[in-house]
Design an enzyme around this catalytic site. Structure first.
Site, PDB file in Angstrom:
ATOM      1  N   SER A 148     -19.128  60.503  38.330  1.00 51.48           N
ATOM      2  CA  SER A 148     -20.044  59.423  37.936  1.00 51.48           C
ATOM      3  C   SER A 148     -21.223  59.312  38.899  1.00 51.48           C
ATOM      4  O   SER A 148     -22.144  58.532  38.666  1.00 51.48           O
ATOM      5  CB  SER A 148     -19.298  58.087  37.849  1.00 51.48           C
ATOM      6  OG  SER A 148     -18.587  57.828  39.035  1.00 51.48           O
TER       7      SER A 148
ATOM      8  N   ASN B  60     -10.365  51.238  42.161  1.00 50.46           N
ATOM      9  CA  ASN B  60     -10.313  50.366  40.976  1.00 50.46           C
ATOM     10  C   ASN B  60     -10.819  48.958  41.275  1.00 50.46           C
ATOM     11  O   ASN B  60     -11.602  48.390  40.508  1.00 50.46           O
ATOM     12  CB  ASN B  60      -8.890  50.316  40.410  1.00 50.46           C
ATOM     13  CG  ASN B  60      -8.402  51.695  39.991  1.00 50.46           C
ATOM     14  OD1 ASN B  60      -9.185  52.642  39.971  1.00 50.46           O
ATOM     15  ND2 ASN B  60      -7.126  51.810  39.678  1.00 50.46           N
TER      16      ASN B  60
ATOM     17  N   THR C 158     -40.906  30.458   4.887  1.00 52.38           N
ATOM     18  CA  THR C 158     -39.498  30.771   4.643  1.00 52.38           C
ATOM     19  C   THR C 158     -39.556  31.880   3.608  1.00 52.38           C
ATOM     20  O   THR C 158     -40.433  31.876   2.735  1.00 52.38           O
ATOM     21  CB  THR C 158     -38.697  29.565   4.107  1.00 52.38           C
ATOM     22  OG1 THR C 158     -39.200  29.223   2.826  1.00 52.38           O
ATOM     23  CG2 THR C 158     -38.808  28.349   5.031  1.00 52.38           C
TER      24      THR C 158
ATOM     25  N   SER D 106     -55.341  55.143  17.591  1.00 52.86           N
ATOM     26  CA  SER D 106     -54.754  56.260  16.853  1.00 52.86           C
ATOM     27  C   SER D 106     -55.491  57.536  17.235  1.00 52.86           C
ATOM     28  O   SER D 106     -56.700  57.523  17.456  1.00 52.86           O
ATOM     29  CB  SER D 106     -54.907  56.005  15.352  1.00 52.86           C
ATOM     30  OG  SER D 106     -54.874  57.222  14.635  1.00 52.86           O
TER      31      SER D 106
ATOM     32  N   LYS E  84     -58.226  52.256  14.218  1.00 57.32           N
ATOM     33  CA  LYS E  84     -56.934  51.613  14.451  1.00 57.32           C
ATOM     34  C   LYS E  84     -56.834  50.906  15.796  1.00 57.32           C
ATOM     35  O   LYS E  84     -57.351  51.357  16.804  1.00 57.32           O
ATOM     36  CB  LYS E  84     -55.787  52.644  14.378  1.00 57.32           C
ATOM     37  CG  LYS E  84     -55.542  53.251  13.033  1.00 57.32           C
ATOM     38  CD  LYS E  84     -55.148  52.247  11.947  1.00 57.32           C
ATOM     39  CE  LYS E  84     -53.790  51.634  12.184  1.00 57.32           C
ATOM     40  NZ  LYS E  84     -52.723  52.594  11.954  1.00 57.32           N
TER      41      LYS E  84
ATOM     42  N   ASN F  76     -53.402  49.375  17.358  1.00 58.26           N
ATOM     43  CA  ASN F  76     -51.977  49.243  17.010  1.00 58.26           C
ATOM     44  C   ASN F  76     -51.191  48.384  17.997  1.00 58.26           C
ATOM     45  O   ASN F  76     -51.417  48.462  19.208  1.00 58.26           O
ATOM     46  CB  ASN F  76     -51.321  50.630  16.952  1.00 58.26           C
ATOM     47  CG  ASN F  76     -51.861  51.472  15.813  1.00 58.26           C
ATOM     48  OD1 ASN F  76     -52.257  50.942  14.771  1.00 58.26           O
ATOM     49  ND2 ASN F  76     -51.896  52.776  16.024  1.00 58.26           N
TER      50      ASN F  76
ATOM     51  N   GLU G  84     -43.996  46.764  18.916  1.00 63.09           N
ATOM     52  CA  GLU G  84     -43.085  47.592  18.120  1.00 63.09           C
ATOM     53  C   GLU G  84     -42.004  48.213  19.008  1.00 63.09           C
ATOM     54  O   GLU G  84     -40.837  48.305  18.628  1.00 63.09           O
ATOM     55  CB  GLU G  84     -43.857  48.705  17.414  1.00 63.09           C
ATOM     56  CG  GLU G  84     -44.809  48.189  16.343  1.00 63.09           C
ATOM     57  CD  GLU G  84     -45.760  49.284  15.884  1.00 63.09           C
ATOM     58  OE1 GLU G  84     -45.400  50.018  14.964  1.00 63.09           O
ATOM     59  OE2 GLU G  84     -46.854  49.410  16.457  1.00 63.09           O
TER      60      GLU G  84
ATOM     61  N   TYR H 100      -6.466  50.035  35.086  1.00 64.70           N
ATOM     62  CA  TYR H 100      -7.652  50.882  35.055  1.00 64.70           C
ATOM     63  C   TYR H 100      -7.408  52.148  34.238  1.00 64.70           C
ATOM     64  O   TYR H 100      -6.334  52.740  34.283  1.00 64.70           O
ATOM     65  CB  TYR H 100      -8.074  51.286  36.479  1.00 64.70           C
ATOM     66  CG  TYR H 100      -9.281  52.209  36.477  1.00 64.70           C
ATOM     67  CD1 TYR H 100     -10.566  51.700  36.377  1.00 64.70           C
ATOM     68  CD2 TYR H 100      -9.125  53.596  36.526  1.00 64.70           C
ATOM     69  CE1 TYR H 100     -11.670  52.539  36.342  1.00 64.70           C
ATOM     70  CE2 TYR H 100     -10.224  54.444  36.486  1.00 64.70           C
ATOM     71  CZ  TYR H 100     -11.494  53.907  36.391  1.00 64.70           C
ATOM     72  OH  TYR H 100     -12.588  54.740  36.346  1.00 64.70           O
TER      73      TYR H 100
ATOM     74  N   GLN I  45     -15.223  54.154  33.211  1.00 62.54           N
ATOM     75  CA  GLN I  45     -16.389  54.680  33.914  1.00 62.54           C
ATOM     76  C   GLN I  45     -17.619  54.689  32.984  1.00 62.54           C
ATOM     77  O   GLN I  45     -18.755  54.698  33.454  1.00 62.54           O
ATOM     78  CB  GLN I  45     -16.076  56.099  34.409  1.00 62.54           C
ATOM     79  CG  GLN I  45     -17.195  56.758  35.181  1.00 62.54           C
ATOM     80  CD  GLN I  45     -16.708  58.003  35.894  1.00 62.54           C
ATOM     81  OE1 GLN I  45     -16.010  57.921  36.893  1.00 62.54           O
ATOM     82  NE2 GLN I  45     -17.069  59.167  35.380  1.00 62.54           N
TER      83      GLN I  45
ATOM     84  N   LYS J 136     -20.910  52.075  32.974  1.00 64.43           N
ATOM     85  CA  LYS J 136     -22.091  52.002  33.842  1.00 64.43           C
ATOM     86  C   LYS J 136     -23.400  52.319  33.165  1.00 64.43           C
ATOM     87  O   LYS J 136     -24.387  51.590  33.302  1.00 64.43           O
ATOM     88  CB  LYS J 136     -21.895  52.916  35.051  1.00 64.43           C
ATOM     89  CG  LYS J 136     -20.968  52.264  36.013  1.00 64.43           C
ATOM     90  CD  LYS J 136     -20.430  53.155  37.057  1.00 64.43           C
ATOM     91  CE  LYS J 136     -19.119  52.578  37.498  1.00 64.43           C
ATOM     92  NZ  LYS J 136     -18.073  52.583  36.435  1.00 64.43           N
TER      93      LYS J 136
HETATM   94  N1  ARG Z   1     -15.995  56.261  39.226  1.00 70.05           N
HETATM   95  C1  ARG Z   1     -14.958  55.422  38.779  1.00 70.05           C
HETATM   96  C2  ARG Z   1     -15.500  54.468  37.741  1.00 70.05           C
HETATM   97  O1  ARG Z   1     -16.644  54.339  37.664  1.00 70.05           O
HETATM   98  C3  ARG Z   1     -14.409  54.624  39.914  1.00 70.05           C
HETATM   99  C4  ARG Z   1     -12.987  54.248  39.759  1.00 70.05           C
HETATM  100  C5  ARG Z   1     -12.139  55.439  39.809  1.00 70.05           C
HETATM  101  N2  ARG Z   1     -10.777  55.123  39.819  1.00 70.05           N
HETATM  102  C6  ARG Z   1      -9.809  56.019  39.543  1.00 70.05           C
HETATM  103  N3  ARG Z   1      -8.603  55.616  39.602  1.00 70.05           N
HETATM  104  N4  ARG Z   1     -10.103  57.251  39.220  1.00 70.05           N
HETATM  105  O2  ARG Z   1     -14.774  53.859  36.988  1.00 70.05           O
END
Ligand code: ARG
Length: 472
Positions: free
Chosen positions: A22, A109, A154, A276, A282, A284, A289, A316, A321, A324
């Site tokens: 990650s 975790n 309306t 444009s 134009k 725009n 938008e 967990y 992951q 994010k």
């Molecule tokens: N990179 C992991 C996440 O974003 C962190 C937690 C990882 N925990 C594990 N038991 N592998 O969720």
């Protein structure tokens, strides 16, 4: 070498490292991770695992790592998987084996649960501030348009006359609820998860409440399994974000409509519109938008994470992951949208004559005819029917209410008098709607005054809140 390599006999395949890592996106949690690790070191020193001096050494090394990260001097390693192990690796490089004590009683975790909460808290504060910025401009523009009349629609059909300021203030109210939703989310997520460990809690006597206080949380989570499994706060953030973006999208849709030649209610500032490549005439409303389009992506972030979380057993799971990128994407989208929309509303030229013309060249005050008769004792349903006949007559004759003679009025009902002419004027129609929340000028002025008061209090609250942060 991986921190967990003890029970393994082989190196991970490169593709597995790359697939599971990650760090390509969670590097953005570096600051929160370091903040959390400093608090963790403090907790461990209180538990007697680290001496005061060791705690200080870790703290200052972490701060210097943060400094290097901010300067862009750090290269994160994909083999180390995520931001948590990367920071720990950097710490070990700096202070050697002392760094290896830091993860006592902690798991990634609870670590990631903490980092995410810290990140969301910061985002919410910044978003609320940006919402206030847009609200301020809306109130300001509303203040300047207190006698500008436009049709309310309306079904996108002209419905009743309103003040343009009343229309703008409708968005103030929506944004007020949006800010409220974000602060509710902030209050609900204000619980510190560290100490939950991998799933069951920690066996070390880390004073969780003190750690929470050091991190600026008002309390600690009460169930370790829940604390490491919970992503409600991200979902709630994304839900609030989605609703906010839908509000922005609706305002943008109106800006697009209003700036069309067909409506011609506003003209965007040249600095906020685009041309444009082929059609020289134009101008725009691209920005509006694009905000409308980006609302779809934020809702997508919410839907995506809801689907990730659905069906996950406690506690967990690596699926989490995936929270994010959804969070980062939404956060990165919202603030620029708010900022640029604030500019557009601030800069747009209001074409008052066009708005008024749209309201006057229609039968927009027909409700007032019915109301007139009701005030003279006619049941509303009957009054509505009479007014409908009058509209039909005018449509067929190609005339407006103001063209009707008193005799013509009386031919529909002898309750009509000379004052019906004034009753169907735009000004009278607006003035008549003097209930709280109505479009009558004094009501709109009250709403604007109240809104200014709210914004004033909010601005001062923020400056009180942010002063210690800025100072410390
Ligand atoms: N990179 C992991 C996440 O974003 C962190 C937690 C990882 N925990 C594990 N038991 N592998 O969720």
């Amino acid at each position: 070498m991986k921190y967990w390599s003890g029970r393994f006999t082989k190196e991970t395949e490169g593709i597995v490292d790359r697939f599971g890592a990650s760090i390509p996106f969670d590097y953005r949690l570096a600051e929160e991770d370091i903040e959390g690790s400093i608090a963790q070191a403090y907790g461990l020193s209180e538990a007697g695992i680290l001496s005061q001096e060791e705690c200080e050494t870790i703290k200052s090394a972490l701060l210097s790592i943060l400094d290097e990260v901010k300067r862009g001097n750090v290269e994160f390693q994909i083999e180390l998987e995520d931001i948590h192990t990367n920071i720990e690796g950097l710490l070990e490089k700096k202070i050697g084996s002392l760094a290896r004590k830091l993860h006592t009683g902690r798991s990634r975790n609870d670590q990631v649960a903490l980092d995410m909460r810290l990140f969301v808290k910061k985002q919410i504060r910044a978003i609320i501030e940006a919402i206030r910025g847009l609200q301020e401009v809306l109130v300001d523009r509303a203040d300047g348009e207190k006698s500008t009349i436009m049709p309310a629609y309306t079904h996108l059909q002209r419905a009743q006359p309103v003040l343009f300021s009343h229309h703008l203030m409708a968005y103030f109210e929506m944004l007020q609820r949006d800010a409220g939703r974000f602060s509710d989310c902030l209050a609900r997520m204000d619980e510190m998860p560290l100490g939950s460990g991998a799933a069951a809690g920690t066996s070390f006597s880390i004073p969780r409440e003190k750690v929470a206080e050091a991190l600026g949380f008002s309390t600690v989570t009460r169930n370790s399994l829940d604390a490491v499994s919970d992503r409600d706060f991200v979902l709630e953030f994304l839900a609030a974000a989605s609703i906010l973006m839908i509000h922005l999208s609706r305002l943008c849709e109106e800006i697009v409509l209003w700036s069309s030649e067909e409506f011609g209610f506003i003209e965007l500032d040249d600095a906020h519109a685009t041309g444009s490549s082929m059609m020289p005439q134009k101008k725009n409303p691209d920005v509006a938008e694009l905000i409308r389009g980006k609302s779809g992506r934020v809702v997508g972030d919410l839907m995506g994470l809801l689907m990730v979380m659905k069906g996950l057993p406690l506690a967990y799971n690596k699926d989490m992951q995936e929270d994010k990128e959804a969070l980062f994407d939404a956060a990165d989208t919202i603030i620029p949208c708010l900022e640029v929309l604030t500019l557009i509303v601030k800069g747009m030229k209001i074409k008052r004559d066009r708005m008024r013309a749209a309201a006057s060249q229609s039968y927009i005050t027909a409700t007032d005819i019915a109301d007139y008769l009701v005030k003279r004792g006619v049941p509303f349903r009957d009054a509505h029917r009479v007014a409908g006949r009058i509209v039909l007559y005018c449509v067929e004759q190609g005339i407006l209410f103001e063209d009707l003679t008193l005799d013509q009025w009386k031919s529909f009902s002898d309750l009509f008098d000379e004052d019906i002419r004034d009753s169907v004027s735009l000004e009278s129609s607006i003035k008549a709607r003097a209930c709280i929340g109505g479009t009558a000028p004094e009501q709109v002025s009250n709403a604007i005054a109240k809104a200014k008061e709210i914004l004033y209090i909010e601005r001062n609250k923020n400056s009180i809140r942010s002063r210690p942060e800025a100072g410390g």
